[in-house]
Design a protein around this motif. Structure first.
Motif, PDB file in Angstrom:
ATOM      1  N   SER A   1       0.845  -1.201   0.000  1.00  0.00           N
ATOM      2  CA  SER A   1       0.000   0.000   0.000  1.00  0.00           C
ATOM      3  C   SER A   1       0.880   1.251   0.000  1.00  0.00           C
ATOM      4  CB  SER A   1      -0.909  -0.002   1.237  1.00  0.00           C
ATOM      5  OG  SER A   1      -1.878   1.015   1.177  1.00  0.00           O
ATOM      6  N   PRO A   2       0.387   2.378  -0.549  1.00  0.00           N
ATOM      7  CA  PRO A   2       1.162   3.633  -0.542  1.00  0.00           C
ATOM      8  C   PRO A   2       1.081   4.305   0.826  1.00  0.00           C
ATOM      9  CG  PRO A   2      -0.936   3.987  -1.628  1.00  0.00           C
ATOM     10  CD  PRO A   2      -0.871   2.514  -1.313  1.00  0.00           C
ATOM     11  N   LEU A   3       1.897   3.851   1.761  1.00  0.00           N
ATOM     12  CA  LEU A   3       1.829   4.302   3.148  1.00  0.00           C
ATOM     13  C   LEU A   3       2.925   5.316   3.468  1.00  0.00           C
ATOM     14  CD1 LEU A   3       1.343   0.759   4.674  1.00  0.00           C
ATOM     15  CD2 LEU A   3      -0.406   2.553   4.619  1.00  0.00           C
ATOM     16  N   LYS A   4       2.568   6.311   4.263  1.00  0.00           N
ATOM     17  CA  LYS A   4       3.549   7.289   4.712  1.00  0.00           C
ATOM     18  C   LYS A   4       4.022   6.998   6.140  1.00  0.00           C
ATOM     19  CE  LYS A   4       2.935  11.623   3.472  1.00  0.00           C
ATOM     20  NZ  LYS A   4       2.293  12.954   3.295  1.00  0.00           N
TER      21      LYS A   4
ATOM     22  N   ILE B   1      -1.877  -3.432  11.939  1.00  0.00           N
ATOM     23  CA  ILE B   1      -2.299  -4.634  11.211  1.00  0.00           C
ATOM     24  C   ILE B   1      -2.027  -5.874  12.049  1.00  0.00           C
ATOM     25  CG2 ILE B   1      -1.849  -6.064   9.178  1.00  0.00           C
ATOM     26  CD1 ILE B   1      -1.210  -3.410   7.688  1.00  0.00           C
ATOM     27  N   ALA B   2      -0.873  -5.913  12.695  1.00  0.00           N
ATOM     28  CA  ALA B   2      -0.536  -7.041  13.557  1.00  0.00           C
ATOM     29  C   ALA B   2      -1.540  -7.179  14.694  1.00  0.00           C
ATOM     30  CB  ALA B   2       0.879  -6.883  14.105  1.00  0.00           C
TER      31      ALA B   2
ATOM     32  N   PHE C   1      -2.337   7.988   6.951  1.00  0.00           N
ATOM     33  CA  PHE C   1      -3.194   7.017   7.622  1.00  0.00           C
ATOM     34  C   PHE C   1      -3.250   5.729   6.807  1.00  0.00           C
ATOM     35  CE2 PHE C   1      -4.486  11.356   8.480  1.00  0.00           C
ATOM     36  CZ  PHE C   1      -4.413  11.397   9.858  1.00  0.00           C
ATOM     37  N   TRP C   2      -3.652   4.652   7.441  1.00  0.00           N
ATOM     38  CA  TRP C   2      -3.516   3.318   6.850  1.00  0.00           C
ATOM     39  C   TRP C   2      -4.864   2.618   6.713  1.00  0.00           C
ATOM     40  CZ3 TRP C   2      -1.342   5.387  11.157  1.00  0.00           C
ATOM     41  CH2 TRP C   2      -1.988   5.119  12.368  1.00  0.00           C
TER      42      TRP C   2
ATOM     43  N   ALA D   1      -6.375  -6.071   4.976  1.00  0.00           N
ATOM     44  CA  ALA D   1      -5.927  -7.185   5.819  1.00  0.00           C
ATOM     45  C   ALA D   1      -7.115  -7.878   6.479  1.00  0.00           C
ATOM     46  CB  ALA D   1      -4.952  -6.683   6.880  1.00  0.00           C
ATOM     47  N   GLU D   2      -8.067  -7.098   6.958  1.00  0.00           N
ATOM     48  CA  GLU D   2      -9.254  -7.673   7.589  1.00  0.00           C
ATOM     49  C   GLU D   2     -10.059  -8.497   6.584  1.00  0.00           C
ATOM     50  OE1 GLU D   2     -13.343  -6.367   9.980  1.00  0.00           O
ATOM     51  OE2 GLU D   2     -11.963  -4.823   9.249  1.00  0.00           O
ATOM     52  N   ILE D   3     -10.213  -7.980   5.361  1.00  0.00           N
ATOM     53  CA  ILE D   3     -10.969  -8.684   4.329  1.00  0.00           C
ATOM     54  C   ILE D   3     -10.263  -9.970   3.921  1.00  0.00           C
ATOM     55  CG2 ILE D   3     -11.850  -8.545   1.967  1.00  0.00           C
ATOM     56  CD1 ILE D   3     -12.100  -5.487   2.424  1.00  0.00           C
ATOM     57  N   SER D   4      -8.955  -9.892   3.732  1.00  0.00           N
ATOM     58  CA  SER D   4      -8.196 -11.073   3.341  1.00  0.00           C
ATOM     59  C   SER D   4      -8.310 -12.172   4.401  1.00  0.00           C
ATOM     60  CB  SER D   4      -6.729 -10.716   3.117  1.00  0.00           C
ATOM     61  OG  SER D   4      -5.975 -11.848   2.737  1.00  0.00           O
ATOM     62  N   LYS D   5      -8.272 -11.798   5.659  1.00  0.00           N
ATOM     63  CA  LYS D   5      -8.420 -12.774   6.731  1.00  0.00           C
ATOM     64  C   LYS D   5      -9.813 -13.381   6.706  1.00  0.00           C
ATOM     65  CE  LYS D   5      -8.110 -13.446  11.721  1.00  0.00           C
ATOM     66  NZ  LYS D   5      -7.795 -12.834  13.043  1.00  0.00           N
TER      67      LYS D   5
END
Length: 237
Positions: free
Chosen positions: A149-152, A161-162, A188-189, A196-200
Motif C-alpha cells: 500500500s502507498p503508506l507514509k 495490522i498485527a 493514515f492506513w 488485511a481484515e478482508i483477506s483474513k
C-alpha cells in the motif's frame, strides 16, 4: 517523472500479486454505520465473476474477477444497516457546537482614535482525497501477513495490522508502494488495515480499491473549524 506521465509507473493497483483479485466494499449510508444483516449474500455471490462476499467491520466486502463486477455486486447488495455514530448531525449542528465552544476573543485594548475591523471565518469539511483512491493489496495467512500500500507511516501501520490480525509484528510484512498523490491522506492506513481484515475473513489475497465516492463520503476530511481575527490600526490610512 517520465514513467508517471507515460503511464508506465507501477502503482499499487498495477501490481500483480498471485491470486489477489479485485475487491471493493459496500459501505453504510451514515458514518460508522454497522451491518445488521445481508438479505441476498448468496445471490450476489452467484453473480458473474464474484468469488467471495464477507461482512467486515466497515461494511460488506466483495471479491471478483474484475472491478466492474465488484461494482455491480456492491450495488446489488441488500444490506440492513445499524445506526452510525453521527446520525442526525449535519454541517449546521456541528457549526453551532463549534460556535458554542469558542472562547472570548481577548485582544489588547486599542489606543484612543484607533480603528478596528473584526472578521469571522468558517472552514467547512473538505475531502482529503488525492488523485489515487485509497487502495491496498493484502495476503493474510494463518501465521503471517503481507500488505502492499502507498503508506507514509508504514511502521505504525504494521503494528496496527498485527494487532488486528492477532499476529506478532515480525510476522507482518508491509511493502510501501509509490502513491498517486497524497496531500497527507496516506499518513493514515485505512485501506491497508481494511484489506488485511478482508483477506483474513475470506482466506484469500485481495486487491482492495475504494470507489472515488468512498473517498468523498467515508474518507478522512479536513475538519470544520472557525477562526476570528481583529485588525487594529492608528492614523489616517
Amino acid at each position: 517523472a517520465h514513467a508517471a506521465v507515460t503511464g508506465t509507473k507501477t502503482f499499487t493497483m498495477d501490481m500483480q500479486i498471485p491470486n489477489a483479485l479485485p475487491t471493493m466494499v459496500c459501505r453504510p449510508p451514515t458514518i460508522k454505520g454497522t451491518v445488521v444483516s445481508v438479505a441476498n449474500s448468496s445471490a450476489v455471490a452467484a453473480m458473474p465473476g464474484v468469488t467471495d462476499v464477507a461482512v467486515v467491520s466497515t461494511g460488506v466486502a466483495v471479491r471478483a474477477q474484475t472491478f466492474g463486477q465488484c461494482i455491480d455486486a456492491v450495488r446489488a447488495l441488500n444490506v440492513t444497516w445499524g445506526p452510525g455514530s453521527e446520525d442526525g448531525r449535519d454541517d449546521a449542528s456541528i457549526l453551532a457546537e463549534l460556535k458554542h465552544a469558542e472562547v472570548p476573543l481577548v485582544v489588547p485594548k486599542a489606543h484612543k482614535g484607533a480603528h478596528t475591523i473584526d472578521a469571522e471565518f468558517t472552514y467547512y469539511f473538505r475531502s482529503n482525497s488525492p488523485l489515487e483512491t485509497n487502495c491496498a493489496i493484502a495476503d493474510v495467512r494463518a501465521s503471517s501477513a503481507e500488505v502492499w500500500s502507498p503508506l507514509k507511516s508504514p511502521i505504525v501501520a504494521q503494528g496496527k495490522i498485527a494487532d488486528l490480525l492477532n499476529l506478532p509484528v515480525q510476522a507482518v510484512t508491509v511493502h510501501v508502494t509509490p502513491g498517486g498523490g497524497s496531500f497527507g491522506r496516506h499518513l493514515f492506513w485505512d485501506a491497508a488495515l481494511e484489506a488485511a481484515e478482508i483477506s483474513k475473513a475470506m482466506g484469500k489475497p485481495v486487491k482492495l480499491m475504494w470507489h472515488r465516492t468512498d473517498d468523498f463520503r467515508y474518507g478522512r476530511t479536513h475538519p470544520m473549524a472557525t477562526s476570528r481575527i481583529r485588525a487594529t490600526w492608528a492614523g489616517k490610512n
